[in-house]
Design a protein around this motif. Structure first.
Motif, PDB file in Angstrom:
ATOM      1  N   SER A 111      10.304  -1.289  17.133  1.00 60.52           N
ATOM      2  CA  SER A 111       9.072  -0.493  17.078  1.00 60.52           C
ATOM      3  C   SER A 111       8.446  -0.438  15.696  1.00 60.52           C
ATOM      4  O   SER A 111       7.848   0.570  15.320  1.00 60.52           O
ATOM      5  CB  SER A 111       9.326   0.941  17.596  1.00 60.52           C
ATOM      6  OG  SER A 111       9.819   0.902  18.922  1.00 60.52           O
ATOM      7  N   TYR A 112       8.556  -1.490  14.947  1.00 60.01           N
ATOM      8  CA  TYR A 112       7.851  -1.550  13.677  1.00 60.01           C
ATOM      9  C   TYR A 112       6.383  -1.837  13.964  1.00 60.01           C
ATOM     10  O   TYR A 112       6.063  -2.702  14.783  1.00 60.01           O
ATOM     11  CB  TYR A 112       8.468  -2.612  12.772  1.00 60.01           C
ATOM     12  CG  TYR A 112       9.650  -2.067  12.045  1.00 60.01           C
ATOM     13  CD1 TYR A 112      10.830  -1.766  12.719  1.00 60.01           C
ATOM     14  CD2 TYR A 112       9.585  -1.775  10.689  1.00 60.01           C
ATOM     15  CE1 TYR A 112      11.906  -1.211  12.055  1.00 60.01           C
ATOM     16  CE2 TYR A 112      10.649  -1.225  10.020  1.00 60.01           C
ATOM     17  CZ  TYR A 112      11.809  -0.940  10.717  1.00 60.01           C
ATOM     18  OH  TYR A 112      12.867  -0.365  10.055  1.00 60.01           O
ATOM     19  N   ASP A 113       5.505  -1.100  13.286  1.00 58.12           N
ATOM     20  CA  ASP A 113       4.102  -1.178  13.670  1.00 58.12           C
ATOM     21  C   ASP A 113       3.130  -1.291  12.507  1.00 58.12           C
ATOM     22  O   ASP A 113       1.930  -1.196  12.687  1.00 58.12           O
ATOM     23  CB  ASP A 113       3.736   0.038  14.531  1.00 58.12           C
ATOM     24  CG  ASP A 113       4.039   1.358  13.828  1.00 58.12           C
ATOM     25  OD1 ASP A 113       3.945   2.404  14.480  1.00 58.12           O
ATOM     26  OD2 ASP A 113       4.384   1.335  12.620  1.00 58.12           O
ATOM     27  N   ASN A 114       3.638  -1.482  11.324  1.00 59.21           N
ATOM     28  CA  ASN A 114       2.785  -1.606  10.151  1.00 59.21           C
ATOM     29  C   ASN A 114       3.304  -2.783   9.339  1.00 59.21           C
ATOM     30  O   ASN A 114       4.479  -2.804   8.969  1.00 59.21           O
ATOM     31  CB  ASN A 114       2.846  -0.312   9.315  1.00 59.21           C
ATOM     32  CG  ASN A 114       1.968  -0.389   8.093  1.00 59.21           C
ATOM     33  OD1 ASN A 114       0.824  -0.809   8.161  1.00 59.21           O
ATOM     34  ND2 ASN A 114       2.507   0.016   6.958  1.00 59.21           N
ATOM     35  N   TRP A 115       2.455  -3.750   9.074  1.00 56.96           N
ATOM     36  CA  TRP A 115       2.935  -5.017   8.518  1.00 56.96           C
ATOM     37  C   TRP A 115       2.238  -5.369   7.227  1.00 56.96           C
ATOM     38  O   TRP A 115       1.047  -5.102   7.027  1.00 56.96           O
ATOM     39  CB  TRP A 115       2.718  -6.140   9.531  1.00 56.96           C
ATOM     40  CG  TRP A 115       3.443  -5.890  10.804  1.00 56.96           C
ATOM     41  CD1 TRP A 115       2.941  -5.335  11.948  1.00 56.96           C
ATOM     42  CD2 TRP A 115       4.822  -6.139  11.062  1.00 56.96           C
ATOM     43  NE1 TRP A 115       3.933  -5.238  12.901  1.00 56.96           N
ATOM     44  CE2 TRP A 115       5.096  -5.731  12.385  1.00 56.96           C
ATOM     45  CE3 TRP A 115       5.872  -6.695  10.308  1.00 56.96           C
ATOM     46  CZ2 TRP A 115       6.361  -5.847  12.973  1.00 56.96           C
ATOM     47  CZ3 TRP A 115       7.125  -6.805  10.891  1.00 56.96           C
ATOM     48  CH2 TRP A 115       7.357  -6.388  12.205  1.00 56.96           C
ATOM     49  N   GLY A 116       3.012  -6.024   6.364  1.00 54.98           N
ATOM     50  CA  GLY A 116       2.440  -6.575   5.154  1.00 54.98           C
ATOM     51  C   GLY A 116       2.173  -8.061   5.334  1.00 54.98           C
ATOM     52  O   GLY A 116       2.431  -8.633   6.391  1.00 54.98           O
ATOM     53  N   GLN A 117       1.679  -8.672   4.271  1.00 55.50           N
ATOM     54  CA  GLN A 117       1.470 -10.111   4.316  1.00 55.50           C
ATOM     55  C   GLN A 117       2.823 -10.788   4.181  1.00 55.50           C
ATOM     56  O   GLN A 117       3.783 -10.186   3.735  1.00 55.50           O
ATOM     57  CB  GLN A 117       0.515 -10.564   3.200  1.00 55.50           C
ATOM     58  CG  GLN A 117       1.173 -10.918   1.890  1.00 55.50           C
ATOM     59  CD  GLN A 117       1.685  -9.749   1.110  1.00 55.50           C
ATOM     60  OE1 GLN A 117       1.561  -8.604   1.506  1.00 55.50           O
ATOM     61  NE2 GLN A 117       2.271 -10.032  -0.045  1.00 55.50           N
ATOM     62  N   GLY A 118       2.942 -11.996   4.626  1.00 53.51           N
ATOM     63  CA  GLY A 118       4.208 -12.686   4.571  1.00 53.51           C
ATOM     64  C   GLY A 118       4.463 -13.356   3.235  1.00 53.51           C
ATOM     65  O   GLY A 118       3.542 -13.575   2.434  1.00 53.51           O
ATOM     66  N   THR A 119       5.725 -13.674   3.015  1.00 53.71           N
ATOM     67  CA  THR A 119       6.105 -14.458   1.853  1.00 53.71           C
ATOM     68  C   THR A 119       6.986 -15.597   2.352  1.00 53.71           C
ATOM     69  O   THR A 119       7.906 -15.390   3.141  1.00 53.71           O
ATOM     70  CB  THR A 119       6.812 -13.594   0.795  1.00 53.71           C
ATOM     71  OG1 THR A 119       7.086 -14.385  -0.364  1.00 53.71           O
ATOM     72  CG2 THR A 119       8.115 -12.979   1.299  1.00 53.71           C
ATOM     73  N   LYS A 120       6.679 -16.794   1.893  1.00 49.08           N
ATOM     74  CA  LYS A 120       7.309 -17.982   2.467  1.00 49.08           C
ATOM     75  C   LYS A 120       8.619 -18.314   1.761  1.00 49.08           C
ATOM     76  O   LYS A 120       8.695 -18.321   0.529  1.00 49.08           O
ATOM     77  CB  LYS A 120       6.361 -19.175   2.362  1.00 49.08           C
ATOM     78  CG  LYS A 120       6.827 -20.410   3.110  1.00 49.08           C
ATOM     79  CD  LYS A 120       5.757 -21.489   3.086  1.00 49.08           C
ATOM     80  CE  LYS A 120       6.182 -22.711   3.873  1.00 49.08           C
ATOM     81  NZ  LYS A 120       5.146 -23.768   3.864  1.00 49.08           N
ATOM     82  N   VAL A 121       9.632 -18.587   2.570  1.00 45.94           N
ATOM     83  CA  VAL A 121      10.933 -19.012   2.066  1.00 45.94           C
ATOM     84  C   VAL A 121      11.190 -20.423   2.576  1.00 45.94           C
ATOM     85  O   VAL A 121      11.177 -20.664   3.790  1.00 45.94           O
ATOM     86  CB  VAL A 121      12.048 -18.059   2.531  1.00 45.94           C
ATOM     87  CG1 VAL A 121      13.414 -18.623   2.167  1.00 45.94           C
ATOM     88  CG2 VAL A 121      11.853 -16.679   1.919  1.00 45.94           C
ATOM     89  N   THR A 122      11.403 -21.343   1.660  1.00 50.67           N
ATOM     90  CA  THR A 122      11.682 -22.733   2.005  1.00 50.67           C
ATOM     91  C   THR A 122      13.084 -23.064   1.536  1.00 50.67           C
ATOM     92  O   THR A 122      13.425 -22.843   0.371  1.00 50.67           O
ATOM     93  CB  THR A 122      10.667 -23.671   1.345  1.00 50.67           C
ATOM     94  OG1 THR A 122       9.336 -23.298   1.748  1.00 50.67           O
ATOM     95  CG2 THR A 122      10.923 -25.107   1.769  1.00 50.67           C
ATOM     96  N   VAL A 123      13.885 -23.579   2.453  1.00 51.53           N
ATOM     97  CA  VAL A 123      15.268 -23.936   2.131  1.00 51.53           C
ATOM     98  C   VAL A 123      15.418 -25.436   2.340  1.00 51.53           C
ATOM     99  O   VAL A 123      15.241 -25.936   3.460  1.00 51.53           O
ATOM    100  CB  VAL A 123      16.266 -23.172   3.021  1.00 51.53           C
ATOM    101  CG1 VAL A 123      17.702 -23.516   2.611  1.00 51.53           C
ATOM    102  CG2 VAL A 123      16.032 -21.671   2.921  1.00 51.53           C
ATOM    103  N   SER A 124      15.742 -26.125   1.287  1.00 51.27           N
ATOM    104  CA  SER A 124      15.908 -27.577   1.372  1.00 51.27           C
ATOM    105  C   SER A 124      17.373 -27.903   1.620  1.00 51.27           C
ATOM    106  O   SER A 124      18.279 -27.265   1.092  1.00 51.27           O
ATOM    107  CB  SER A 124      15.431 -28.234   0.084  1.00 51.27           C
ATOM    108  OG  SER A 124      16.223 -27.815  -1.012  1.00 51.27           O
ATOM    109  N   SER A 125      17.575 -28.906   2.464  1.00 49.62           N
ATOM    110  CA  SER A 125      18.960 -29.272   2.808  1.00 49.62           C
ATOM    111  C   SER A 125      19.455 -30.408   1.925  1.00 49.62           C
ATOM    112  O   SER A 125      18.722 -30.992   1.152  1.00 49.62           O
ATOM    113  CB  SER A 125      19.023 -29.675   4.269  1.00 49.62           C
ATOM    114  OG  SER A 125      18.118 -30.711   4.529  1.00 49.62           O
TER     115      SER A 125
END
Length: 125
Positions: A111-125
């Motif tokens: 029930s989370y209802d208030n959101w911020g902007q996203g932040t991108k996480v990139t994981v290289s293999s």
């Protein structure tokens, strides 16, 4: 709505660590929760981990339990998510969200209802 500011994403090699932060500006009490959720390309949003700001109780989804750690700074209205032992499958846009959470609320990342902007996480293999 309470503005949320998320930060800390970036590029990391598999096995490495990153720390995300989310600051919630505008709550007048500590009776709220901050949660982290993520969305990988082509997939729906999924829960990561959540914390109650008033008592620090946490909930971790099985996919991250034991690798990710939440910490709260009540004075700064900030929650950090320390992400260790990152895997390629952790790669996603990470969003923080909030919900009201009274004293002794059982935190389960719903029930989370208030959101911020996203932040991108990139994981290289």
């Amino acid at each position: 709505e309470v503005p949320l500011q998320a930060s800390g994403g970036g590029l990391v090699q598999a096995g490495g660590s990153l720390r995300l932060s989310c600051t919630a500006s505008g709550f007048t009490s500590d009776n709220y929760g901050i949660g982290w959720f993520r969305q990988a390309p082509g997939k729906g949003r999924e829960g990561v981990a959540c914390i109650n700001m008033n008592d620090g109780s946490t909930f971790y989804f099985a996919t991250v339990k034991g690798r990710f750690i939440l910490a709260r700074d009540v004075a700064k209205d900030t929650v950090s998510l320390q992400m260790n032992s990152l895997k390629p499958e952790d790669m996603a846009v990470y969003y923080c969200g909030t919900r009201m959470a009274p004293q002794h609320y059982y935190q389960n990342c719903t029930s989370y209802d208030n959101w911020g902007q996203g932040t991108k996480v990139t994981v290289s293999s």
